[in-house]
Design an enzyme around this catalytic site. Sequence first.
Site, PDB file in Angstrom:
ATOM      1  N   ASP A 297       0.837  -1.201   0.000  1.00 46.49           N
ATOM      2  CA  ASP A 297       0.000   0.000   0.000  1.00 46.49           C
ATOM      3  C   ASP A 297       0.876   1.257   0.000  1.00 46.49           C
ATOM      4  OD1 ASP A 297      -2.531   1.258   0.025  1.00 46.49           O
ATOM      5  OD2 ASP A 297      -2.347   1.637   2.164  1.00 46.49           O
ATOM      6  N   MET A 325     -24.507   4.830 -10.341  1.00 41.81           N
ATOM      7  CA  MET A 325     -23.056   4.971 -10.483  1.00 41.81           C
ATOM      8  C   MET A 325     -22.675   6.451 -10.599  1.00 41.81           C
ATOM      9  SD  MET A 325     -20.879   2.509 -10.545  1.00 41.81           S
ATOM     10  CE  MET A 325     -19.122   2.390 -10.596  1.00 41.81           C
ATOM     11  N   VAL A 401     -22.064   6.119 -18.666  1.00 37.80           N
ATOM     12  CA  VAL A 401     -23.327   5.695 -19.295  1.00 37.80           C
ATOM     13  C   VAL A 401     -23.328   4.171 -19.436  1.00 37.80           C
ATOM     14  CG1 VAL A 401     -23.570   7.917 -20.473  1.00 37.80           C
ATOM     15  CG2 VAL A 401     -22.502   6.012 -21.685  1.00 37.80           C
ATOM     16  N   VAL A 402     -24.355   3.615 -20.059  1.00 39.65           N
ATOM     17  CA  VAL A 402     -24.492   2.149 -20.117  1.00 39.65           C
ATOM     18  C   VAL A 402     -23.272   1.488 -20.768  1.00 39.65           C
ATOM     19  CG1 VAL A 402     -27.000   2.077 -20.083  1.00 39.65           C
ATOM     20  CG2 VAL A 402     -25.819   2.295 -22.272  1.00 39.65           C
ATOM     21  N   LYS A 408     -21.376   4.502 -25.710  1.00 36.76           N
ATOM     22  CA  LYS A 408     -20.230   5.206 -25.130  1.00 36.76           C
ATOM     23  C   LYS A 408     -19.502   6.025 -26.208  1.00 36.76           C
ATOM     24  CE  LYS A 408     -19.187   2.242 -21.117  1.00 36.76           C
ATOM     25  NZ  LYS A 408     -19.396   3.206 -20.026  1.00 36.76           N
ATOM     26  N   SER A 430     -16.167  -1.105 -17.288  1.00 36.83           N
ATOM     27  CA  SER A 430     -15.613  -2.194 -16.470  1.00 36.83           C
ATOM     28  C   SER A 430     -14.929  -3.245 -17.333  1.00 36.83           C
ATOM     29  CB  SER A 430     -16.721  -2.837 -15.633  1.00 36.83           C
ATOM     30  OG  SER A 430     -17.805  -3.176 -16.460  1.00 36.83           O
ATOM     31  N   HIS A 451     -12.048   3.384 -13.931  1.00 27.85           N
ATOM     32  CA  HIS A 451     -13.046   2.373 -13.557  1.00 27.85           C
ATOM     33  C   HIS A 451     -13.275   2.362 -12.044  1.00 27.85           C
ATOM     34  CE1 HIS A 451     -14.087  -2.153 -13.045  1.00 27.85           C
ATOM     35  NE2 HIS A 451     -15.173  -1.410 -13.066  1.00 27.85           N
ATOM     36  N   GLU A 463      -9.402   1.755 -11.022  1.00 25.82           N
ATOM     37  CA  GLU A 463      -8.433   1.347 -12.050  1.00 25.82           C
ATOM     38  C   GLU A 463      -8.297   2.488 -13.056  1.00 25.82           C
ATOM     39  OE1 GLU A 463      -8.538  -3.344 -13.005  1.00 25.82           O
ATOM     40  OE2 GLU A 463     -10.468  -2.377 -13.224  1.00 25.82           O
TER      41      GLU A 463
END
Length: 715
Positions: A297, A325, A401-402, A408, A430, A451, A463
């Site tokens: 870390d 989200m 968005v979706v 996108k 994702s 992400h 990410e």
Amino acid sequence: MIYEGKAITVKEIEGGIAQLNFDLQGESVNKFNRLTIEELRAATDALKAQKNLKGLVVTSSKDSFIVGADITEFTELFAGSEEDLVANNLKANEVFNAVEDLPFPTVTAINGMALGGGFEMCLATDYRVMDKKAKVGLPEVKLGIFPGFGGTVRLSRLVGVDNAVEWISGGTENRADVALKVGAVDAVLESDKLVDAAVAIINQCNEGKLDHEARREEKKGKIKLNAMESMMAFEISKAFVAGKAGKNYPAPVEAIKVMQKHAGMTRDKAIEVEAKGFAKMAKTNVAACLVGLFLNDQELKKKAKAWEKEANDVNLAAVLGAGIMGGGVAFQSALKGTPIIMKDINQDGIALGLKEAKKLLAKRVEKGKMKPDQMADVLNSITPTLNYGDFKNVDLVVEAVVENPKVKDAVLRETEDAVREDAILTSNTSTISIDLLAKNLKRPENFCGMHFFNPVHMMPLVEVIRGEKTSDRAIATTVAYAKAMGKTPIVVNDCPGFLVNRVLFPYFGGFIGLVRDGADFQHVDKVMEKFGWPMGPAYLLDVVGMDTGKHAGEVMADGFPDRMKHEGTTAIDVMFNNNRYGQKNDKGFYKYELDRKGKQKKVVDEETYKLLEPVVQGKNDFSDEDIIARMMLPLCLETVRCLEDGIVEDPADADMGLIFGIGFPPFRGGALRYIDDMGVDKFVELADKFADLGPLYHPTEKLREMAKTGKKFFG
């Protein structure tokens, strides 16, 4: 000057009172490394040699008092034998005892964080005065150990068994008001008044108004409970803490056992008991993994800091798509101080995003973490909109968005035309390749993946995905924004699923195979939860959502057809085809009902077994070992491939990504450390046992080479 070193100086300040000051050169914080302990020994000897001293004030020149032991020294230290560890602890304790035994009253002025060894230093003096904003505690259990510089001994005598158990086994950082209430400190003041208050206490001791000797004897004596009271206090604590910590984390219960053992002893004998218990915990694999995690870390934080130096400022952000989200991203950004525009194509989306942000803020107010007027300020930092009006002022955009490449693509191109030329565009995808999404952009160098994991406010990982044309400036700015949002960013290279989903879907592949071969999904869940996962794979799929799982699975299958394409219908297909999407519509592998508090709880649904009949071939009672192997092998092997393919920079990034992103059991340290602990040769041998299950179970050539040469991922 009475003593001068690289970490400690001692000088006389007034009327025969000395000040011992911690200020470790070349470091931003004070910590107990070998040098500091040796200097504390020398400084204490110098103080004892002075003839006319009337007292000692202990201070720090850093913003924190002392943050604890130097954890970078643990790996080498813990590699020694148990005997060496005991001897080492006792040697360090001689120094703390010498401070406690000085022939005059002693007071610590706690000006900031005093944790672990830092707080044990405070406990060695007769009195403690504390800054209002400071925090104190003994968080060692978070590293799989417990206090080893007399903390279990002194704290249990100072604040009583119940409070000491709560502080030590919980590893809590405690505010000044709490510390004062339980008697861990004697006064709470503004920072600039601490030294004066400490001097006043010493003067009162010397005038006979305060009895520091009695105070000291109490701390060095036995715990003031009779045998019955002692047994009750410790046995109840052990049962409660064992239930909370679980058997995978032995340190909290061991700390209580050690306190129980030395309750009837005076200081020197009690410290020997503590040292033996500490050494026993330090030699566990749990401690090795948790210390390794802490160091990983720190490494991640260092990398993020380096990126931050190259970053552009993000004074205004925007999120596209205002669902759960988008609302989560808007909430987190505004909460941490970056104003954000939340755009959607219709009013319903905006309402949903704002509702999500309000719900999360209301919870904070309810728990006392925030005042209502602060909630209003955060909400006012979120600007809802249906158009691109204010986008010329935006520094960074998160597209949420979706999960559909065509949608996108259209949204990203439209946004690129609405923002300044130097604005950074990111996609919260994702699974979809960043290079694919960058294909039609005019400025692909300003575009990367960002992400987030669901729920955004709880999941620590982000990410940051680098496409082929992504510039360092885009990565640096996105990393800095993620950090500003209170997240842990990991920079990964582009591929389907990136790191976390690419590794998660082979794990689901293991689960699909087990169900196909006749394993009971509930049994698989129980075994994997016992192994240390927060939830089993069936339950996790219900939480993720079967529609999301199916879609992402198809993307992964296209990306890695050799090992991620599944023949025929799978258990996930069955759930999806029967509209069983999991928690989002109250039925998946399990049914979901509301409990009395209005929270979803899972309930067994016999219907699931009937639906799964067509995909189950035979019935098998798999052993727990076989279930673990069939679940963990694909996940670990895919992590190895991500490292070999350069998707992640090093083993630390890979393991931290899995711990922060999918809840990999922290006490096992991550997938690559898990292979190391098993032994790379033994791991390859185990994989070969399951080779007939297909390519998901086949080790890479490089891993076979490591097995032959005895190499490890970590040191």
